[in-house]
Every structure is written in structure tokens, then in C-alpha cells.
Design a protein around this motif. Sequence first.
Motif, mmCIF file in Angstrom:
data_model
loop_
_atom_site.group_PDB
_atom_site.id
_atom_site.type_symbol
_atom_site.label_atom_id
_atom_site.label_comp_id
_atom_site.label_asym_id
_atom_site.label_seq_id
_atom_site.Cartn_x
_atom_site.Cartn_y
_atom_site.Cartn_z
ATOM 1 N N LEU A 173 -1.079 -14.447 0.408
ATOM 2 C CA LEU A 173 -2.179 -14.014 1.263
ATOM 3 C C LEU A 173 -2.484 -12.530 1.088
ATOM 4 O O LEU A 173 -3.629 -12.095 1.274
ATOM 5 N N ALA A 174 -1.462 -11.758 0.734
ATOM 6 C CA ALA A 174 -1.666 -10.320 0.518
ATOM 7 C C ALA A 174 -2.166 -10.034 -0.894
ATOM 8 O O ALA A 174 -2.215 -8.865 -1.309
ATOM 9 N N GLY A 175 -2.539 -11.083 -1.634
ATOM 10 C CA GLY A 175 -3.075 -10.911 -2.978
ATOM 11 C C GLY A 175 -2.025 -10.654 -4.030
ATOM 12 O O GLY A 175 -2.337 -10.192 -5.129
ATOM 13 N N LEU A 176 -0.757 -10.962 -3.710
ATOM 14 C CA LEU A 176 0.355 -10.610 -4.599
ATOM 15 C C LEU A 176 0.960 -11.825 -5.288
ATOM 16 O O LEU A 176 2.144 -11.824 -5.643
ATOM 17 N N GLU A 177 0.162 -12.853 -5.499
ATOM 18 C CA GLU A 177 0.677 -14.072 -6.102
ATOM 19 C C GLU A 177 1.196 -13.830 -7.523
ATOM 20 O O GLU A 177 2.060 -14.564 -8.016
ATOM 21 N N GLU A 178 0.710 -12.770 -8.185
ATOM 22 C CA GLU A 178 1.098 -12.510 -9.570
ATOM 23 C C GLU A 178 2.360 -11.664 -9.696
ATOM 24 O O GLU A 178 2.836 -11.429 -10.812
ATOM 25 N N VAL A 179 2.931 -11.206 -8.584
ATOM 26 C CA VAL A 179 4.137 -10.383 -8.709
ATOM 27 C C VAL A 179 5.303 -11.230 -9.213
ATOM 28 O O VAL A 179 5.315 -12.452 -9.081
ATOM 29 N N LEU A 202 9.880 -3.341 -16.077
ATOM 30 C CA LEU A 202 9.259 -3.812 -14.833
ATOM 31 C C LEU A 202 9.499 -2.805 -13.712
ATOM 32 O O LEU A 202 10.321 -1.888 -13.838
ATOM 33 N N LYS A 203 8.790 -3.009 -12.584
ATOM 34 C CA LYS A 203 8.873 -2.070 -11.468
ATOM 35 C C LYS A 203 9.468 -2.749 -10.235
ATOM 36 O O LYS A 203 8.766 -3.437 -9.498
ATOM 37 N N ASP A 211 0.818 -1.210 0.000
ATOM 38 C CA ASP A 211 0.000 0.000 0.000
ATOM 39 C C ASP A 211 0.854 1.264 0.000
ATOM 40 O O ASP A 211 0.475 2.277 -0.597
ATOM 41 N N ALA A 212 2.006 1.196 0.680
ATOM 42 C CA ALA A 212 2.883 2.369 0.712
ATOM 43 C C ALA A 212 3.385 2.723 -0.683
ATOM 44 O O ALA A 212 3.621 3.903 -0.991
ATOM 45 N N HIS A 213 3.548 1.725 -1.540
ATOM 46 C CA HIS A 213 3.982 1.964 -2.919
ATOM 47 C C HIS A 213 2.802 2.077 -3.883
ATOM 48 O O HIS A 213 3.012 2.141 -5.100
ATOM 49 N N GLY A 214 1.594 2.081 -3.345
ATOM 50 C CA GLY A 214 0.414 2.310 -4.174
ATOM 51 C C GLY A 214 0.143 1.221 -5.194
ATOM 52 O O GLY A 214 -0.450 1.492 -6.244
ATOM 53 N N LEU A 215 0.533 -0.010 -4.897
ATOM 54 C CA LEU A 215 0.310 -1.102 -5.851
ATOM 55 C C LEU A 215 -1.161 -1.486 -5.889
ATOM 56 O O LEU A 215 -1.786 -1.726 -4.853
ATOM 57 N N ALA A 233 1.528 -7.681 -11.922
ATOM 58 C CA ALA A 233 2.302 -8.483 -12.876
ATOM 59 C C ALA A 233 3.641 -7.843 -13.225
ATOM 60 O O ALA A 233 4.571 -8.545 -13.643
ATOM 61 N N SER A 234 3.768 -6.543 -13.029
ATOM 62 C CA SER A 234 5.026 -5.868 -13.362
ATOM 63 C C SER A 234 5.850 -5.508 -12.129
ATOM 64 O O SER A 234 6.993 -5.049 -12.252
#
Length: 489
Positions: free
Chosen positions: A206-212, A242-243, A176-180, A186-187
Amino acid sequence: MSALEHTTLVDRIRQLEREAQPLEPGTAERELLRHAVMESSERFLRNIETLKAFDDSEDKGIGLLQAPISERGIPLEAALELLEREVVRPGGNPASGGHLAYIPGGGLYHSALGDYLAAISNKYAGLFFTGPGAVRMENMLLRWVADLVGYPATAGGNIASGGSIANLAAIATARDAHGLKGRDFASAVVYLTTQAHHCIEKALRLAGLEEVQVRYIPIDERFRMRPDALEQTIAADRGQGLKPWLIIAAAGTTDTGAVDPLDAIATIAERERCWFHVDAAYGGFFLLTGHGRRVLKGIERSDSVALDPHKSLFLPYGSGIVVVRDARWLAATHRYSGHYMQDALREPGEISPADVSPELTKHFRALRMWLPLILLGTEPFRAALDEKLLLARYFHQEIQALGFEAGPPPDLSVVTYRWAPPGVSLERANQLNQAIVDGVRRDGRVFLSSTLLDGRFTLRMVALSFRTHQRTIDLALRILREQVAAIGA
């Protein structure tokens, strides 16, 4: 409601009150209950030196199921006998000084008394409104930890159930701090090593970031992240559009106890504008020692950190701390409320744990940490941690004298080693080491564990229990010598 119905209702209420009376034992009955429970705990502690560190029992506590929960209870003596025989005895004994496997929990007696008082008072520690003293205690401890890490006055955190939840809270905050947002996942790129604890990848999911995108940065011969490889990987990712977002370093890995070069990584994170998180669940409280402060240099430059008091502060299981350099980010991710909480006015300047964690229901965990620290001070903790550092160096030296192949000199208190006689194939060496660790477990006097490093079945020794001393390490060395002889090596 008629007068008859009212009388019937009142009579039923009184009857139910009498039937529920066992829930409120009187003074004399409390004394009997307390005496029996204390006797059980004393039986355990009086024999702690001779109890097995691992009891490889055949039944594995199955007898517990022979006394199912029913309408009628059983006598306390029978319940305690069942507990001691079927729950406390089988499997690992983390309270034993001989528990040299994994990263053991502690079990300080003072903490147990703190838990008892917390349960008796049942103080709700989630909101300042309902538990101002409990919340002040937690925040005071978090400030002490933030100072230990080297964070500024803006830092804040939470005492969670362990490192898994602490790391999850930190990763969600970094997101959230990086506004993702979903479209960015994906990027977005996360950088860690293969030595990172598995709870990190679980937390990402669990944080919903499985696609990173997850990049495993190469490690050096001591299993530490290579800053040069990190720089190269980030540059390559930027070149692909990518980011780079999150760098996760370890201050004491579970496998080998390695500490990543935190200062060098912090410099890269600052230049690349990445969130820098340090998983110091195991190694964090070694900051109390001079050696720990030198090895963990750079941790003060991180954005967030996780530390487990139930590891290197010797508390019982169930204590993990997350601290974020800027508490506002932690609150922005976790603060929610409901209409039924409208009376719980927030006090200016005092953070409520419910506002900075996934939990609303909050056990009074701070008391188990505060009581031993306030009674004993930090000096005995520092001495115990320094002792563990030296015990690891001692074991590293002595295990080689027995003919074992030792891993790198320990950064903290984990030592890796293996039995690999000259001319023996990798497959055969793996079989021999499996036989050794199995034999140690069956013996039970100490508990050692294993891991797989570059395809090599490797043994591990962790000196972390406050009850582990030189005599424990000497016993472990003797048992290993016996096991080598037993397998005919």
C-alpha cells in the motif's frame, strides 16, 4: 424570484422539516430509546458467563437480510431482537472470557460509555482548531504511551483504527525518512521473519513498496528472530550493492506470541543505519508489567512502534496506536492541507491528528481509552495483564499433563500445543488436531484456534480477555480432554 415562488419555497422547506423530525427525538423518546438499548446490553452482559464463545449456527445471520432498509422503519424492539439474534449471537464472541482464539478484542464497559459520549457530542478530533480538548486528550494519551515505551520528548503519534493502519503509517514514515524514491525501491531491503503479521507485507504494498527486497530472517526454536542471521544477511546484501533500509521486529507475534530479541536487533539497526520498527500491536501494553518490561527490553531504542489498545489494553475493536521517536518525520509524511481549511490555524506545540495520519475525518477515539484509564488508573490493567501471563504459564503446564505436546514456554500469553501420540504420522496428527479444534468450535463454550508451524497443524490458546480467569482455562482443558476422548485418540 416572485412572491409566489418564494412562498412555495418556504412552504416546501417547512414541510421537509416536519418530515425529517424523527431524526431529532425529544426527551421522552430519547428515554425510551435509551432504556431499550440499555436493556439489550444488560441482557448480553448478564449472560456473558454462559453465552457461547463461538456459536456455530447454520444460518450465520442470514435472517438479517429479511428486513431490508426501506422507506418505512420498523419498531425498535423488532430491530433489537433482529440485532441480538442475527448479529450478536452467531460466530465468535470476543467479549466472552472463553474467547481464547486469535488475539481477542476487549470490550470494556467504560470504553463503551466513552464511545457513546463521543458519538453524542460528535466532536471532530482531527484538528486542534475545531476540537482543542479532543486533540489535547489524544496527545496526552500518546505521550503516556511514548513514556511507557521509553521514547524521548520528541516523540509523537496517532490513534488509528488498528495495527494495520498504525504499521502502514510507520512504514510510510520510514520510507520518507530515508529518502526512498521509486528508483531506489528495487535495491532497498526490508528484514523481518515469517512470523511477522501479514499486515506488514500489505502495508509495504500500500505504501508503494511492492518492489523492495524482502528478507525473511531465520528464527530460533522459540520462533524469534536470530540476530546473528540478521547480521549475516545484511552483510551479504551490502556486498551485493543493495541498501539495507528497514528492520521490523515483533513484540508478540500472532502465531506464537514470540517476542524478538529487541535489544540485540536495536544494536544492529543503529550500526547499520536502518530504521527499526517494532510491531507491538499485541504485546505492547504488557510494558505495564515487570515481566513485560524485561521481555520487551530494547523497544525504547526503536524508531517507531505500533500498539493496539484493543488488544492488551482491553478496549473494544477499533483502536491502534503508532508512535514515532521523532514526530517531525511522521508529520513530514502525512501533513497536507486545502484552501477550505485556511481557518484551521495550527497551534504551536500542539500536533493535530490530521497532520500525522492518513485520516482527515477523525472519530473521537481517544475518549474510549481516556475514560477507563482516568476512572480506574493503571493498577487494574497491570493486574489483569499479570494474570494473563500466569494463566498462559498455567495452561502450558497443564496441557502437557493431559498428554499434549506443548510449544515453547510462552513469552507473553499465547501457548501453542498439539495432540501427537507416539507413532502417529505427521499427516494423521494434523488430522487429529483439525478434528479437535473443530470439535471445540462446535461445542462453543470456549473458542480456540489453530495455525501451521513447520507443516504441523498446531493449536493455539490466547489468554488476553479481561474476563478470562483460571476457571476459564480449566474449562478449556476439560473440553480438550473431552475432544481427545471423542476422536478415540
